[in-house]
Structure formats: structure tokens, C-alpha cells
Design an enzyme around this catalytic site. Structure first.
Site, PDB file in Angstrom:
ATOM      1  N   LYS A 187       0.817  -1.212   0.000  1.00 40.91           N
ATOM      2  CA  LYS A 187       0.000   0.000   0.000  1.00 40.91           C
ATOM      3  C   LYS A 187       0.860   1.276   0.000  1.00 40.91           C
ATOM      4  O   LYS A 187       2.050   1.234   0.329  1.00 40.91           O
ATOM      5  CB  LYS A 187      -0.920  -0.022   1.236  1.00 40.91           C
ATOM      6  CG  LYS A 187      -1.934  -1.169   1.239  1.00 40.91           C
ATOM      7  CD  LYS A 187      -2.849  -1.075   2.457  1.00 40.91           C
ATOM      8  CE  LYS A 187      -3.900  -2.168   2.477  1.00 40.91           C
ATOM      9  NZ  LYS A 187      -4.837  -2.009   3.628  1.00 40.91           N
ATOM     10  N   TYR A 219     -12.326  -2.243  -3.407  1.00 39.28           N
ATOM     11  CA  TYR A 219     -12.802  -2.315  -2.023  1.00 39.28           C
ATOM     12  C   TYR A 219     -14.328  -2.190  -1.919  1.00 39.28           C
ATOM     13  O   TYR A 219     -14.844  -1.904  -0.833  1.00 39.28           O
ATOM     14  CB  TYR A 219     -12.117  -1.246  -1.178  1.00 39.28           C
ATOM     15  CG  TYR A 219     -10.743  -1.661  -0.690  1.00 39.28           C
ATOM     16  CD1 TYR A 219     -10.562  -2.825   0.058  1.00 39.28           C
ATOM     17  CD2 TYR A 219      -9.617  -0.883  -0.945  1.00 39.28           C
ATOM     18  CE1 TYR A 219      -9.303  -3.207   0.513  1.00 39.28           C
ATOM     19  CE2 TYR A 219      -8.353  -1.258  -0.483  1.00 39.28           C
ATOM     20  CZ  TYR A 219      -8.212  -2.419   0.245  1.00 39.28           C
ATOM     21  OH  TYR A 219      -6.976  -2.804   0.714  1.00 39.28           O
ATOM     22  N   PHE A 239     -15.193   3.113   7.501  1.00 36.60           N
ATOM     23  CA  PHE A 239     -13.859   3.543   7.089  1.00 36.60           C
ATOM     24  C   PHE A 239     -13.659   3.488   5.574  1.00 36.60           C
ATOM     25  O   PHE A 239     -12.551   3.700   5.084  1.00 36.60           O
ATOM     26  CB  PHE A 239     -12.789   2.692   7.790  1.00 36.60           C
ATOM     27  CG  PHE A 239     -12.957   1.202   7.605  1.00 36.60           C
ATOM     28  CD1 PHE A 239     -12.506   0.571   6.462  1.00 36.60           C
ATOM     29  CD2 PHE A 239     -13.566   0.434   8.588  1.00 36.60           C
ATOM     30  CE1 PHE A 239     -12.660  -0.792   6.282  1.00 36.60           C
ATOM     31  CE2 PHE A 239     -13.723  -0.941   8.425  1.00 36.60           C
ATOM     32  CZ  PHE A 239     -13.272  -1.549   7.256  1.00 36.60           C
ATOM     33  N   ARG A 283      -1.440 -14.353   4.645  1.00 37.14           N
ATOM     34  CA  ARG A 283      -2.137 -13.703   5.760  1.00 37.14           C
ATOM     35  C   ARG A 283      -1.290 -13.805   7.045  1.00 37.14           C
ATOM     36  O   ARG A 283      -1.270 -12.872   7.855  1.00 37.14           O
ATOM     37  CB  ARG A 283      -3.516 -14.333   5.990  1.00 37.14           C
ATOM     38  CG  ARG A 283      -4.497 -14.228   4.835  1.00 37.14           C
ATOM     39  CD  ARG A 283      -5.029 -12.848   4.580  1.00 37.14           C
ATOM     40  NE  ARG A 283      -5.607 -12.229   5.742  1.00 37.14           N
ATOM     41  CZ  ARG A 283      -6.325 -11.094   5.705  1.00 37.14           C
ATOM     42  NH1 ARG A 283      -6.580 -10.493   4.540  1.00 37.14           N
ATOM     43  NH2 ARG A 283      -6.792 -10.560   6.799  1.00 37.14           N
ATOM     44  N   THR A 338      -4.932  -7.354  10.993  1.00 33.54           N
ATOM     45  CA  THR A 338      -5.315  -6.087  10.355  1.00 33.54           C
ATOM     46  C   THR A 338      -4.839  -4.892  11.178  1.00 33.54           C
ATOM     47  O   THR A 338      -4.275  -3.932  10.641  1.00 33.54           O
ATOM     48  CB  THR A 338      -6.848  -6.030  10.204  1.00 33.54           C
ATOM     49  OG1 THR A 338      -7.286  -7.199   9.503  1.00 33.54           O
ATOM     50  CG2 THR A 338      -7.277  -4.788   9.447  1.00 33.54           C
ATOM     51  N   ARG A 348       2.889  -6.289   9.310  1.00 35.38           N
ATOM     52  CA  ARG A 348       2.121  -5.212   9.948  1.00 35.38           C
ATOM     53  C   ARG A 348       2.696  -4.842  11.305  1.00 35.38           C
ATOM     54  O   ARG A 348       2.675  -3.666  11.692  1.00 35.38           O
ATOM     55  CB  ARG A 348       0.645  -5.608  10.011  1.00 35.38           C
ATOM     56  CG  ARG A 348      -0.026  -5.463   8.632  1.00 35.38           C
ATOM     57  CD  ARG A 348      -1.333  -6.138   8.542  1.00 35.38           C
ATOM     58  NE  ARG A 348      -2.127  -5.711   7.377  1.00 35.38           N
ATOM     59  CZ  ARG A 348      -3.253  -6.288   6.997  1.00 35.38           C
ATOM     60  NH1 ARG A 348      -3.739  -7.316   7.690  1.00 35.38           N
ATOM     61  NH2 ARG A 348      -3.910  -5.855   5.948  1.00 35.38           N
ATOM     62  N   ASN A 392      -1.959   0.123   6.966  1.00 38.79           N
ATOM     63  CA  ASN A 392      -1.348  -1.105   7.484  1.00 38.79           C
ATOM     64  C   ASN A 392      -0.517  -1.843   6.437  1.00 38.79           C
ATOM     65  O   ASN A 392      -0.321  -3.042   6.520  1.00 38.79           O
ATOM     66  CB  ASN A 392      -2.419  -2.005   8.116  1.00 38.79           C
ATOM     67  CG  ASN A 392      -3.506  -2.392   7.145  1.00 38.79           C
ATOM     68  OD1 ASN A 392      -3.461  -2.009   5.981  1.00 38.79           O
ATOM     69  ND2 ASN A 392      -4.468  -3.151   7.609  1.00 38.79           N
ATOM     70  N   HIS A 428      -2.143  -5.415   1.584  1.00 36.08           N
ATOM     71  CA  HIS A 428      -3.414  -6.131   1.402  1.00 36.08           C
ATOM     72  C   HIS A 428      -3.079  -7.556   0.999  1.00 36.08           C
ATOM     73  O   HIS A 428      -2.122  -7.782   0.255  1.00 36.08           O
ATOM     74  CB  HIS A 428      -4.250  -5.499   0.284  1.00 36.08           C
ATOM     75  CG  HIS A 428      -5.381  -6.396  -0.157  1.00 36.08           C
ATOM     76  ND1 HIS A 428      -6.589  -6.416   0.484  1.00 36.08           N
ATOM     77  CD2 HIS A 428      -5.429  -7.368  -1.125  1.00 36.08           C
ATOM     78  CE1 HIS A 428      -7.358  -7.345  -0.092  1.00 36.08           C
ATOM     79  NE2 HIS A 428      -6.676  -7.932  -1.067  1.00 36.08           N
ATOM     80  N   GLU A 462      -9.525 -11.154  -7.300  1.00 39.86           N
ATOM     81  CA  GLU A 462      -8.604 -10.023  -7.127  1.00 39.86           C
ATOM     82  C   GLU A 462      -7.433 -10.107  -8.104  1.00 39.86           C
ATOM     83  O   GLU A 462      -6.955  -9.076  -8.595  1.00 39.86           O
ATOM     84  CB  GLU A 462      -8.115  -9.968  -5.673  1.00 39.86           C
ATOM     85  CG  GLU A 462      -9.239  -9.571  -4.719  1.00 39.86           C
ATOM     86  CD  GLU A 462      -8.810  -9.568  -3.256  1.00 39.86           C
ATOM     87  OE1 GLU A 462      -9.666  -9.270  -2.409  1.00 39.86           O
ATOM     88  OE2 GLU A 462      -7.629  -9.854  -2.952  1.00 39.86           O
TER      89      GLU A 462
HETATM   90  P1  ADP Z   1      -7.546  -7.071   5.957  1.00 41.02           P
HETATM   91  O1  ADP Z   1      -6.801  -6.063   5.101  1.00 41.02           O
HETATM   92  O2  ADP Z   1      -6.700  -7.558   7.100  1.00 41.02           O
HETATM   93  O3  ADP Z   1      -8.147  -8.194   5.151  1.00 41.02           O
HETATM   94  P2  ADP Z   1     -10.235  -5.950   6.150  1.00 41.02           P
HETATM   95  O4  ADP Z   1     -10.535  -6.684   4.878  1.00 41.02           O
HETATM   96  O5  ADP Z   1     -11.164  -6.147   7.293  1.00 41.02           O
HETATM   97  O6  ADP Z   1      -8.752  -6.268   6.656  1.00 41.02           O
HETATM   98  O7  ADP Z   1     -10.214  -4.383   5.880  1.00 41.02           O
HETATM   99  C1  ADP Z   1      -9.642  -3.877   4.673  1.00 41.02           C
HETATM  100  C2  ADP Z   1      -8.773  -2.701   5.016  1.00 41.02           C
HETATM  101  O8  ADP Z   1      -9.588  -1.650   5.542  1.00 41.02           O
HETATM  102  C3  ADP Z   1      -7.725  -2.935   6.104  1.00 41.02           C
HETATM  103  O9  ADP Z   1      -6.530  -3.549   5.627  1.00 41.02           O
HETATM  104  C4  ADP Z   1      -7.469  -1.523   6.591  1.00 41.02           C
HETATM  105  O10 ADP Z   1      -6.613  -0.810   5.705  1.00 41.02           O
HETATM  106  C5  ADP Z   1      -8.869  -0.915   6.521  1.00 41.02           C
HETATM  107  N1  ADP Z   1      -9.564  -1.020   7.811  1.00 41.02           N
HETATM  108  C6  ADP Z   1     -10.093  -2.139   8.349  1.00 41.02           C
HETATM  109  N2  ADP Z   1     -10.651  -1.880   9.549  1.00 41.02           N
HETATM  110  C7  ADP Z   1     -10.469  -0.563   9.769  1.00 41.02           C
HETATM  111  C8  ADP Z   1     -10.814   0.346  10.825  1.00 41.02           C
HETATM  112  N3  ADP Z   1     -11.465  -0.087  11.920  1.00 41.02           N
HETATM  113  N4  ADP Z   1     -10.456   1.633  10.715  1.00 41.02           N
HETATM  114  C9  ADP Z   1      -9.802   2.092   9.606  1.00 41.02           C
HETATM  115  N5  ADP Z   1      -9.449   1.312   8.571  1.00 41.02           N
HETATM  116  C10 ADP Z   1      -9.770   0.005   8.648  1.00 41.02           C
HETATM  117 MG    MG Z   2      -9.610  -8.110   3.691  1.00 42.25          MG
END
Ligand code: ADP
Ligand code: MG
Length: 140
Positions: free
Chosen positions: A11, A51, A59, A87, A93, A104, A114, A117, A128
Site C-alpha cells: 500500500k 474495495y 472507514f 495472511r 489487520t 504489519r 497497514n 493487502h 482479485e
Molecule cells: P484485511 O486487510 O486484514 O483483510 P479488512 O478486509 O477487514 O482487513 O479491511 C480492509 C482494510 O480496511 C484494512 O486492511 C485496513 O486498511 C482498513 N480497515 C479495516 N478496519 C479498519 C478500521 N477499523 N479503521 C480504519 N481502517 C480500517
Molecule cells: Mg480483507
């Protein structure tokens, strides 16, 4: 064990801090192979579309802006159990919950910024990968 492919995105928070090589080293050291890779600036349509699954989350707007804040490196990673393995290499996350040694834990700035992805299941990985790559851009 199954040979799988998964989509990874480094990212903008990470590309801006010159962390691309350190992150790719984590994948390679864990036995994942980079079989496709490109550095791009996502369009708004790409970021919103990628997304879309999160469009009702509070968010979502912030997430789209963060993906547009600089270049990203999109990659296809291949290996045994690549989806789950990636993962694990990424970590939780929220970096506050990420295990030591994960990307992370070491590099993420916040739950939003973070650094990486990674696809979360075989169906999403296939979708994807197709979102960013044609078959001839993937060389195993
Ligand atoms: P992951 O990337 O671990 O699969 P998610 O699919 O739940 O996590 O969320 C996608 C992305 O959205 C996260 O990687 C992060 O950048 C953002 N995100 C998730 N939860 C939050 C939150 N509570 N506040 C802000 N950004 C968030
Ligand atoms: Mg995800």
C-alpha cells in the site's frame, strides 16, 4: 497442501517509506514466489471497485483515499497454501494485534495504513488477481 496463488498489494504508506524491498523479502523468505508484479497509481474507480465489498463500512472513504495517496505494488504470490501463508506473513489487520515478525507489526502505521493487502480466500484471490492481471502477465 495445495499450490495456490494470492493477490498482494503493497500500500501507499509502505511504498512512500521505501519499504517495497523489505516487504517482498518477507514473502520470499517464507517461500512465496512473486509470479507477477507491477507498480501502479490506482485510479479512483479501481480503488473504489477493489474495495466495493467494504462500501458500507464507516472507514470506506478513508480506505479509498489511502489507496490513492501514492503508488502501490500489486503482485501475485504463488506457493503452498499461499493464501493463508500470506495472511500469516502480513499479521493482523490492526498492527496492535499483529504477531512479532509480521509485516504489519514491523511496518504498519495504524489499522488503516497497514502497509499490505492480501486476499482472504480462494474465491477472492481468483477475483482479485483478475482485477489487476491478465493471464499473460503471470509467469510462474
Ligand atoms: P484485511 O486487510 O486484514 O483483510 P479488512 O478486509 O477487514 O482487513 O479491511 C480492509 C482494510 O480496511 C484494512 O486492511 C485496513 O486498511 C482498513 N480497515 C479495516 N478496519 C479498519 C478500521 N477499523 N479503521 C480504519 N481502517 C480500517
Ligand atoms: Mg480483507
Amino acid at each position: 497442501m495445495a499450490l495456490e496463488r494470492t493477490l498482494s498489494i503493497i500500500k501507499p504508506d509502505a511504498t512512500k517509506r521505501n519499504l517495497t524491498g523489505k516487504i517482498v523479502a518477507k514473502f520470499e523468505d517464507a517461500g512465496l514466489r512473486v509470479v507477477a508484479s507491477k507498480r501502479i497509481k490506482m485510479t479512483r474507480a479501481q480503488a473504489e471497485g477493489f474495495y466495493a465489498v467494504h462500501k458500507d463500512r464507516p472507514f470506506y472513504g478513508e480506505l479509498v483515499e489511502q489507496m490513492l495517496a501514492g503508488p502501490v505494488v500489486v503482485q501475485v504470490l504463488e506457493g503452498e497454501n499461499a493464501i493463508l501463508k500470506n495472511r500469516e506473513i502480513m499479521g493482523a489487520t490492526n498492527p496492535a494485534n499483529a504477531a512479532p515478525g509480521t509485516i504489519r507489526k514491523e511496518f504498519a502505521l495504524s489499522v488503516g495504513e497497514n502497509s499490505v493487502h492480501g486476499s482472504d480466500a480462494p474465491e477472492t484471490a481468483a477475483e482479485e488477481i483478475k482485477f489487476f492481471f491478465t493471464a499473460d502477465e503471470i509467469v510462474g
